[in-house]
Design an enzyme around this catalytic site. Structure first.
Site, PDB file in Angstrom:
ATOM      1  N   GLU A  47       0.845  -1.135   0.011  1.00 34.72           N
ATOM      2  CA  GLU A  47      -0.075  -0.015  -0.129  1.00 34.72           C
ATOM      3  C   GLU A  47       0.983   1.295   0.003  1.00 34.72           C
ATOM      4  OE1 GLU A  47      -3.339   1.798   3.150  1.00 34.72           O
ATOM      5  OE2 GLU A  47      -1.729   0.521   3.765  1.00 34.72           O
ATOM      6  N   LYS A 124      -9.430   1.677  -2.058  1.00 34.04           N
ATOM      7  CA  LYS A 124      -9.658   0.995  -0.595  1.00 34.04           C
ATOM      8  C   LYS A 124     -11.149   1.482   0.032  1.00 34.04           C
ATOM      9  CE  LYS A 124      -7.190   1.070   3.844  1.00 34.04           C
ATOM     10  NZ  LYS A 124      -5.918   1.554   4.494  1.00 34.04           N
ATOM     11  N   CYS A 169      -4.625  -2.953   3.087  1.00 36.63           N
ATOM     12  CA  CYS A 169      -4.494  -2.869   4.533  1.00 36.63           C
ATOM     13  C   CYS A 169      -5.708  -3.105   5.416  1.00 36.63           C
ATOM     14  CB  CYS A 169      -4.206  -1.416   4.590  1.00 36.63           C
ATOM     15  SG  CYS A 169      -3.265  -1.397   6.348  1.00 36.63           S
TER      16      CYS A 169
END
Length: 309
Positions: A47, A124, A169
């Site tokens: 990320e 995300k 994440c």
């Protein structure tokens, strides 16, 4: 039968605030060369691979953070990485901060094929942290200030002989992330992360417990959806802020088959047989036979908890 895809999980050590993208891209190319020498066909980076983890800093004017974002991809700074991947005939995935032409901000990852063409994009969805400066926290985690929640869902793409998906994440902690891709037959999920080694709101939760929760989330997602998962960290001390490692590869039985021990730049390479996903998908996790969606309504009908009366 076997469908072997040899994958490299390419961890990055810390990226300091003062380091330019040219330095970072050179490090990524060095890892790519190492991975190629070990037989990798696909390389996965973390990320926000091109910059430090900037959401730890508060800007009253959030536009002051825009210099961390990429207005185009590829762009001149990362073109050498795309060129080296094309030379090696390697696919790749990496994360970055995306600024759209409309001025929107996302925490984004891409999938790139062997020819250097971007074939998939993910933004995300499960943004952690908070919006405003919080003096009660040990450190700031301002993803909700600098990014919008992703608007592309959890797609799956056909790439390099398999069905590939992405998450970023905090997404790994939410079973819905895996299951939406599992319902599309995903065979490999790739994810990058930058995870602080201490919980800013619970100082007693140190790195050992956070690594436990990381492994637990990834292994459960892999097993419950009969998929490979490749999880790649950016780790180490960034300007006094420590991020944990935990770069690893998990097989469709939920077993860790490779893990990187250090917090520096490093590569682990594993030959993943995509056909290993078939047994789980045809037996205990044969969704068509066993799922009972008539009982799952609250999962999409409500957000918070509603206790019984």
């Amino acid at each position: 039968m076997s469908r072997i895809l040899t994958v490299a999980a390419a961890q990055l050590g810390p990226i300091q605030k003062a380091e330019g993208r040219d330095i970072v891209v050179a490090r990524m190319i060095a890892l790519m060369d190492e991975a190629k020498a070990k037989g990798a066909e696909l390389i996965i980076y973390p990320e926000l691979a091109l910059t430090t983890f900037f959401p730890r800093w508060h800007h009253e004017d959030r536009a002051e953070a825009d210099h961390w974002f990429e207005a185009a991809m590829p762009n001149p700074a990362v073109q050498p990485l795309f060129e080296r991947a094309r030379e090696h005939g390697m696919g790749m995935s990496f994360g970055y901060a995306e600024l759209t032409p409309e001025g929107r901000h996302f925490n984004t990852s891409i999938l790139v094929d062997r020819e250097g063409t971007i074939v998939g994009k993910y933004r995300k969805i499960h943004l952690p942290g908070h919006v405003e400066f919080d003096p009660e926290r040990a450190h700031q985690h301002l993803e909700k200030r600098y990014f919008e929640p992703g608007d592309l869902g959890f797609p799956v793409w056909r790439l390099m002989g398999g069905l590939m998906g992405m998450m970023i994440c905090n997404d790994r902690r939410w079973p819905e992330s895996y299951r939406v891709m599992g319902l599309q037959g995903v065979e490999m999920v790739v994810l990058g992360f930058n995870t602080p080694s201490v919980n800013s709101q619970k100082p007693g939760e140190g790195m050992a417990q956070r690594l436990f929760h990381h492994r637990l989330s990834v292994q459960a997602g892999a097993y419950q959806n009969a998929t490979w998962v490749v999880a790649v960290a950016k780790a180490g001390d960034e300007d006094g802020h420590h991020c944990m490692g935990g770069t690893l590869i998990v097989n469709p039985d939920g077993e860790i088959v490779a893990e990187l021990e250090s917090e520096a730049d490093g590569v682990i390479v594993h030959a993943c047989d995509l056909d290993d996903t078939r047994f789980g998908k045809a037996t205990i996790f044969d969704f068509k036979r066993h799922r009972r969606i008539e009982h799952y309504g609250p999962i999409t009908a409500q957000v918070g908890v509603i206790e019984p009366e």
